[in-house]
Design a protein around this motif. Structure first.
Motif, PDB file in Angstrom:
ATOM      1  N   ILE A   1      49.612  38.092  31.041  1.00 63.42           N
ATOM      2  CA  ILE A   1      49.251  38.960  32.175  1.00 63.42           C
ATOM      3  C   ILE A   1      50.036  40.269  32.088  1.00 63.42           C
ATOM      4  CG2 ILE A   1      49.447  39.229  34.681  1.00 63.42           C
ATOM      5  CD1 ILE A   1      48.826  36.177  34.872  1.00 63.42           C
ATOM      6  N   LYS A   2      51.307  40.156  31.752  1.00 59.97           N
ATOM      7  CA  LYS A   2      52.140  41.360  31.621  1.00 59.97           C
ATOM      8  C   LYS A   2      51.806  42.128  30.345  1.00 59.97           C
ATOM      9  CE  LYS A   2      55.964  39.571  34.389  1.00 59.97           C
ATOM     10  NZ  LYS A   2      57.358  39.041  34.402  1.00 59.97           N
ATOM     11  N   LYS A   3      51.470  41.391  29.278  1.00 58.37           N
ATOM     12  CA  LYS A   3      51.125  42.034  28.006  1.00 58.37           C
ATOM     13  C   LYS A   3      49.928  42.966  28.173  1.00 58.37           C
ATOM     14  CE  LYS A   3      50.945  42.316  23.374  1.00 58.37           C
ATOM     15  NZ  LYS A   3      52.048  42.774  22.511  1.00 58.37           N
ATOM     16  N   PHE A   4      48.879  42.482  28.849  1.00 57.79           N
ATOM     17  CA  PHE A   4      47.665  43.274  29.045  1.00 57.79           C
ATOM     18  C   PHE A   4      47.709  44.113  30.325  1.00 57.79           C
ATOM     19  CE2 PHE A   4      46.238  40.550  25.693  1.00 57.79           C
ATOM     20  CZ  PHE A   4      45.247  41.256  25.035  1.00 57.79           C
ATOM     21  N   GLN A   5      48.866  44.075  31.024  1.00 58.07           N
ATOM     22  CA  GLN A   5      49.126  44.931  32.190  1.00 58.07           C
ATOM     23  C   GLN A   5      48.077  44.740  33.279  1.00 58.07           C
ATOM     24  OE1 GLN A   5      49.476  48.904  30.534  1.00 58.07           O
ATOM     25  NE2 GLN A   5      50.853  48.198  28.917  1.00 58.07           N
ATOM     26  N   LEU A   6      47.704  43.468  33.516  1.00 61.65           N
ATOM     27  CA  LEU A   6      46.690  43.162  34.520  1.00 61.65           C
ATOM     28  C   LEU A   6      47.235  43.427  35.918  1.00 61.65           C
ATOM     29  CD1 LEU A   6      45.318  39.845  32.964  1.00 61.65           C
ATOM     30  CD2 LEU A   6      44.613  42.201  32.520  1.00 61.65           C
ATOM     31  N   GLY A   7      46.341  43.759  36.855  1.00 61.09           N
ATOM     32  CA  GLY A   7      46.797  44.103  38.199  1.00 61.09           C
ATOM     33  C   GLY A   7      45.793  43.717  39.260  1.00 61.09           C
TER      34      GLY A   7
ATOM     35  N   TYR B   1      36.247  41.369  29.050  1.00 59.64           N
ATOM     36  CA  TYR B   1      37.710  41.505  29.085  1.00 59.64           C
ATOM     37  C   TYR B   1      38.394  40.150  28.902  1.00 59.64           C
ATOM     38  CZ  TYR B   1      36.480  45.935  31.396  1.00 59.64           C
ATOM     39  OH  TYR B   1      35.946  47.152  31.707  1.00 59.64           O
ATOM     40  N   THR B   2      37.930  39.139  29.651  1.00 55.27           N
ATOM     41  CA  THR B   2      38.617  37.840  29.599  1.00 55.27           C
ATOM     42  C   THR B   2      38.422  37.159  28.254  1.00 55.27           C
ATOM     43  OG1 THR B   2      36.706  36.768  30.654  1.00 55.27           O
ATOM     44  CG2 THR B   2      38.500  37.504  32.096  1.00 55.27           C
ATOM     45  N   ASP B   3      37.301  37.440  27.573  1.00 54.56           N
ATOM     46  CA  ASP B   3      37.102  36.902  26.217  1.00 54.56           C
ATOM     47  C   ASP B   3      38.231  37.379  25.301  1.00 54.56           C
ATOM     48  OD1 ASP B   3      34.693  35.736  26.994  1.00 54.56           O
ATOM     49  OD2 ASP B   3      33.528  37.507  26.430  1.00 54.56           O
ATOM     50  N   VAL B   4      38.521  38.678  25.378  1.00 54.17           N
ATOM     51  CA  VAL B   4      39.573  39.268  24.545  1.00 54.17           C
ATOM     52  C   VAL B   4      40.914  38.630  24.859  1.00 54.17           C
ATOM     53  CG1 VAL B   4      40.904  41.376  24.108  1.00 54.17           C
ATOM     54  CG2 VAL B   4      38.415  41.494  24.244  1.00 54.17           C
ATOM     55  N   ILE B   5      41.250  38.559  26.152  1.00 54.52           N
ATOM     56  CA  ILE B   5      42.579  38.074  26.561  1.00 54.52           C
ATOM     57  C   ILE B   5      42.761  36.609  26.195  1.00 54.52           C
ATOM     58  CG2 ILE B   5      44.112  37.729  28.542  1.00 54.52           C
ATOM     59  CD1 ILE B   5      42.662  40.121  29.878  1.00 54.52           C
ATOM     60  N   GLN B   6      41.738  35.790  26.410  1.00 54.55           N
ATOM     61  CA  GLN B   6      41.848  34.365  26.108  1.00 54.55           C
ATOM     62  C   GLN B   6      41.993  34.121  24.609  1.00 54.55           C
ATOM     63  OE1 GLN B   6      42.912  31.395  27.638  1.00 54.55           O
ATOM     64  NE2 GLN B   6      41.323  31.900  29.147  1.00 54.55           N
ATOM     65  N   PHE B   7      41.235  34.847  23.797  1.00 55.72           N
ATOM     66  CA  PHE B   7      41.373  34.747  22.340  1.00 55.72           C
ATOM     67  C   PHE B   7      42.788  35.135  21.922  1.00 55.72           C
ATOM     68  CE2 PHE B   7      37.290  33.464  21.299  1.00 55.72           C
ATOM     69  CZ  PHE B   7      37.010  33.572  19.960  1.00 55.72           C
TER      70      PHE B   7
ATOM     71  N   VAL C   1      35.402  53.931  23.298  1.00 55.91           N
ATOM     72  CA  VAL C   1      36.581  53.102  23.580  1.00 55.91           C
ATOM     73  C   VAL C   1      36.221  51.631  23.397  1.00 55.91           C
ATOM     74  CG1 VAL C   1      38.253  52.418  25.342  1.00 55.91           C
ATOM     75  CG2 VAL C   1      37.482  54.786  25.223  1.00 55.91           C
ATOM     76  N   LEU C   2      37.144  50.863  22.851  1.00 59.59           N
ATOM     77  CA  LEU C   2      36.998  49.410  22.751  1.00 59.59           C
ATOM     78  C   LEU C   2      38.153  48.740  23.484  1.00 59.59           C
ATOM     79  CD1 LEU C   2      35.974  49.134  19.012  1.00 59.59           C
ATOM     80  CD2 LEU C   2      34.568  48.368  20.937  1.00 59.59           C
ATOM     81  N   TYR C   3      37.834  47.836  24.369  1.00 65.45           N
ATOM     82  CA  TYR C   3      38.891  47.149  25.116  1.00 65.45           C
ATOM     83  C   TYR C   3      39.673  46.229  24.176  1.00 65.45           C
ATOM     84  CZ  TYR C   3      41.317  44.281  28.544  1.00 65.45           C
ATOM     85  OH  TYR C   3      42.303  43.635  29.256  1.00 65.45           O
ATOM     86  N   GLY C   4      40.991  46.323  24.245  1.00 65.87           N
ATOM     87  CA  GLY C   4      41.858  45.456  23.450  1.00 65.87           C
ATOM     88  C   GLY C   4      42.237  46.010  22.084  1.00 65.87           C
ATOM     89  N   LEU C   5      41.664  47.159  21.696  1.00 65.62           N
ATOM     90  CA  LEU C   5      41.927  47.689  20.349  1.00 65.62           C
ATOM     91  C   LEU C   5      43.403  48.060  20.177  1.00 65.62           C
ATOM     92  CD1 LEU C   5      40.669  48.392  17.641  1.00 65.62           C
ATOM     93  CD2 LEU C   5      40.171  50.677  18.510  1.00 65.62           C
ATOM     94  N   TYR C   6      44.024  48.545  21.237  1.00 63.42           N
ATOM     95  CA  TYR C   6      45.445  48.912  21.163  1.00 63.42           C
ATOM     96  C   TYR C   6      46.298  47.700  20.771  1.00 63.42           C
ATOM     97  CZ  TYR C   6      50.152  49.909  22.904  1.00 63.42           C
ATOM     98  OH  TYR C   6      51.517  50.057  23.030  1.00 63.42           O
ATOM     99  N   PHE C   7      45.961  46.526  21.305  1.00 61.28           N
ATOM    100  CA  PHE C   7      46.739  45.321  21.020  1.00 61.28           C
ATOM    101  C   PHE C   7      46.310  44.659  19.708  1.00 61.28           C
ATOM    102  CE2 PHE C   7      46.373  45.761  25.663  1.00 61.28           C
ATOM    103  CZ  PHE C   7      47.717  45.883  26.000  1.00 61.28           C
ATOM    104  N   ALA C   8      45.072  44.933  19.270  1.00 61.72           N
ATOM    105  CA  ALA C   8      44.518  44.211  18.112  1.00 61.72           C
ATOM    106  C   ALA C   8      44.615  44.965  16.798  1.00 61.72           C
ATOM    107  CB  ALA C   8      43.050  43.880  18.389  1.00 61.72           C
ATOM    108  N   LYS C   9      44.885  46.280  16.831  1.00 66.16           N
ATOM    109  CA  LYS C   9      44.679  47.121  15.638  1.00 66.16           C
ATOM    110  C   LYS C   9      45.491  46.665  14.421  1.00 66.16           C
ATOM    111  CE  LYS C   9      48.023  50.478  17.426  1.00 66.16           C
ATOM    112  NZ  LYS C   9      48.200  51.809  18.032  1.00 66.16           N
ATOM    113  N   GLN C  10      46.732  46.262  14.623  1.00 65.17           N
ATOM    114  CA  GLN C  10      47.557  45.873  13.471  1.00 65.17           C
ATOM    115  C   GLN C  10      47.058  44.571  12.850  1.00 65.17           C
ATOM    116  OE1 GLN C  10      51.587  45.965  15.030  1.00 65.17           O
ATOM    117  NE2 GLN C  10      51.845  48.087  14.421  1.00 65.17           N
ATOM    118  N   THR C  11      46.651  43.621  13.692  1.00 69.83           N
ATOM    119  CA  THR C  11      46.148  42.350  13.171  1.00 69.83           C
ATOM    120  C   THR C  11      44.791  42.526  12.505  1.00 69.83           C
ATOM    121  OG1 THR C  11      47.236  41.310  15.073  1.00 69.83           O
ATOM    122  CG2 THR C  11      45.797  39.919  13.760  1.00 69.83           C
TER     123      THR C  11
END
Length: 659
Positions: free
Chosen positions: A152-158, A267-273, A244-254
């Motif tokens: 939750i903190k990683k993806f800065q959910l609010g 959104y939740t598909d990305v976070i759960q994966f 823009v692609l949701y989650g690309l900032y967190f996924a780019k290196q992998t």
């Protein structure tokens, strides 16, 4: 304001290949790296990074510079923002100096949009974790989805309070302007009323590739049938949904590391994966996939695996997205989940090993997938089967690689039980039709161009002096401090015959000293103001510093001059983009003949200036009532000097086209 000490530390620490590697997939090319341009649509790499020089050059767009200028160009950072980004990346503590009123005033409207979005992101997170409503409604929802506190903190959910103006009033109270709250879409203004767009929703911030907050997605938690389940920020100067692609900032290196990207819908598909351990995953956030989004992925990998819900109603419509991926020259696989499952639920109920095994076992080649979907629809109807085959061949026609096309035609023939010849014939028909259409559009554009060209537009001539001045800057940058033996030809009278002869004289000097003295001797001035500034700055630094560094020199320049210098230094690197050495085409290495290069460049500039002077004199002789005797004598002298320079160059120098 950031202190000079911090800026120096950032430049000293940052590695351009590491910084750019976060945004572009780079591959080794000799001593450099190459990749696809992040600034244009291309399939052949024209983007070059030099670790030794700590600079980059994009030959398709003409852009270039160092790590800071890349961030300014790619992420539209201001200079201070780029420094702060690099300081954060390399764990450098930022020292601040007091900002003047003038410096504060330079923060433009675009930056204000970023600041408002960043504040909103912090506000929604604070509401989620620190208020009774946020914890009872928002946090409870995320926990029910199975999200951990860490994710939750990683993806800065609010969470946005279920009140009409809670966020807007708070932001205005903190000094943020209503103008920018409205432009980001966070606040809706109607006449004299204003209210929060995301009232009563859990919040998903949408980040740029570098981590800046561009906009938000909000999910309503009540059963209000009149309200949209998901609501996104509207388009703004900083948020463009199609890019823009949701989650690309967190996924780019992998993505770059695994050389594959999983593409999901929500959104939740990305976070759960991501929480399960599959981190190379992004989402188009409910919007139709666009070429710009595909190109974002293509910078990191050429492989996409599209994940569909098991009972996705719009599955056939989603097939169009596959054609878009193929058009970009990428490899695409498709994976569906069991009925009643989606990427979110399946990842939640399975371990990382189970999820990975399922993806590996069920990811189908796009032909197999498309055939299985369309054949089921055809239901043994010959007409529909024929339409299905044509649909599949049409997808194959989108692939730019001829070898891949042939392999897929062979595969399609086996799956659909039809001869390859028929499929190749169909492919040729589709390709011919596409070609004719493209040719028709080209001719239409060409006719429009001819109208412009014939309306008086003239062909641009090569600016000889510009090119020679540019060459001088290049020589100073690359070889300025090098000691070289220069051979000059001095006119001397033969003791016996009395004829004037050219006698070779050798002298040892540093390259910058030779250039400076030769230009001073002839009182030659640079005509290009940018080159003139660079020239005097280079001469000054080369005089003062034995350990002159191109990297340090570029880092102290403004963005425009830094880009100019980078373009000059990286000019020869484009040879490496096309692997000329592999084809036994060996470009001439300038290092081998530096002294000759210096002499020829200076002499060529002298010849050009002589031609220009002669042209001026010729124009003067056309004036009536003017005694041209003296002018003619001067022209003869200049032409004689040019002949001498030709002998020094060892070749006949033709006339330059000057007026």
């Amino acid at each position: 304001m950031i202190s000079q000490n911090t800026i120096s530390q950032v430049f000293e620490t940052a590695r351009v290949e590491e910084v750019i590697g976060d945004f572009v997939q780079l591959k080794r090319a000799g001593s450099n790296f190459k990749g696809l341009s992040p600034f244009s649509d291309e399939r052949t790499p024209s983007f070059m990074v030099s670790p030794s020089k700590q600079i980059w050059k994009d030959f398709s767009s003409g852009k270039g510079g160092n790590a800071v200028t890349f961030l300014m160009e790619h992420e539209h950072f201001t200079y201070p923002e780029a420094i702060r980004y690099l300081a954060k990346k390399y764990n450098i503590e930022i020292e601040e100096t007091e900002q003047t009123d003038e410096e504060k005033a330079k923060i433009d409207a675009r930056e204000s949009l970023y600041l408002v979005s960043e504040y909103a992101n912090s506000y929604f997170q604070k509401i989620l974790h620190s208020t009774d409503q946020g914890k009872a409604i928002g946090l409870s929802y995320f926990k029910e989805r199975g999200f951990t506190d860490e994710i939750i903190k990683k993806f800065q959910l609010g969470y946005s309070l279920d009140q009409w103006q809670a966020f807007t009033d708070d932001a205005l109270g903190k000094g943020y302007k209503l103008e920018f709250l409205e432009k980001t879409g966070l606040t809706i203004v109607k006449e004299d009323k204003r209210f929060d767009r995301f009232k009563g929703r859990v919040m998903f911030p949408i980040h740029s590739m570098s981590g800046r907050v561009l906009g938000f997605g909000g999910r309503i938690l009540t059963n209000d049938k009149k309200a949209a389940k998901y609501l996104n920020s509207p388009e703004s100067d900083i948020y463009h949904k199609s890019k823009v692609l949701y989650g690309l900032y967190f996924a780019k290196q992998t993505i770059a590391k695994e050389n594959n990207c999983y593409l999901v819908e929500g959104y939740t598909d990305v976070i759960q994966f991501y929480q399960t351990g599959v981190k190379n995953v992004v989402s188009s956030s409910g919007t139709a996939l666009t070429p710009e989004q595909i190109r974002l992925i293509n910078r990191l990998t050429a492989n996409i695996t599209v994940l569909f819900d098991g009972d996705a109603a719009g599955l056939r419509a989603s097939l169009r997205g596959i054609d878009l991926i193929l058009e970009q020259g990428m490899n695409v696989k498709v994976c569906t989940f069991p009925d009643g499952e989606d990427p979110d639920s399946f990842a939640k109920s399975n371990s990382l090993a189970e999820l990975q095994d399922y993806l590996d076992a069920n990811a189908k080649d796009f032909i197999q997938f498309k055939a299985s979907i369309l054949v089921e629809e055809a239901n043994n109807d010959p007409i529909k089967k024929a339409e299905t085959i044509r649909d599949i061949v049409n997808s194959i026609s989108k692939i730019p690689d001829a070898i891949k096309q042939e392999v897929y035609i062979q595969e399609c023939a086996q799956i659909m039980d039809i001869s390859e010849n028929v499929l190749f014939s169909t492919l040729a028909q589709i390709s011919k039709k596409d070609f004719q259409e493209a040719n028709k559009n080209y001719k239409k554009e060409q006719r429009a161009f001819d109208v412009v060209r014939n309306s008086g537009e003239t062909k641009q001539k090569i600016d000889v002096q510009f090119e020679l001045e540019r060459k001088i800057i290049e020589i100073l940058m690359l070889y300025g401090n090098r000691e070289e033996v220069f051979e000059d030809l001095i006119l001397k009278e033969d003791d016996i015959s009395g004829d004037l002869l050219l006698e070779p004289v050798k002298q040892e000097a540093k390259v910058f000293e030779k250039i400076y003295l030769d230009l001073q001797e002839d009182e030659m001035q640079f005509s290009n103001e940018g080159f003139k500034t660079l020239y005097y700055s280079l001469i000054d630094q080369l005089h003062q510093k034995e350990d002159f560094s191109t990297k340090d020199f570029i880092n102290q320049l403004g963005q425009d001059l830094a880009s100019t210098v980078t373009s000059i230094l990286m000019e020869d690197e484009k040879y490496n983009l096309h692997d000329w050495h592999r084809n036994n085409i060996i470009p001439k290495v300038k290092d081998d003949t530096v002294s000759q290069l210096v002499s020829q460049t200076i002499l060529s500039l002298r010849c050009y200036l002589i031609d220009r002077k002669v042209a001026e004199y010729k124009n003067q002789t056309l004036k009536p009532d003017l005694d041209s005797t003296t002018i003619i004598e001067d022209v003869k002298d200049y032409l004689g000097l040019k002949m001498l320079l030709s002998r020094k160059l060892g070749k006949v120098v033709g006339g330059y086209n000057v007026k």
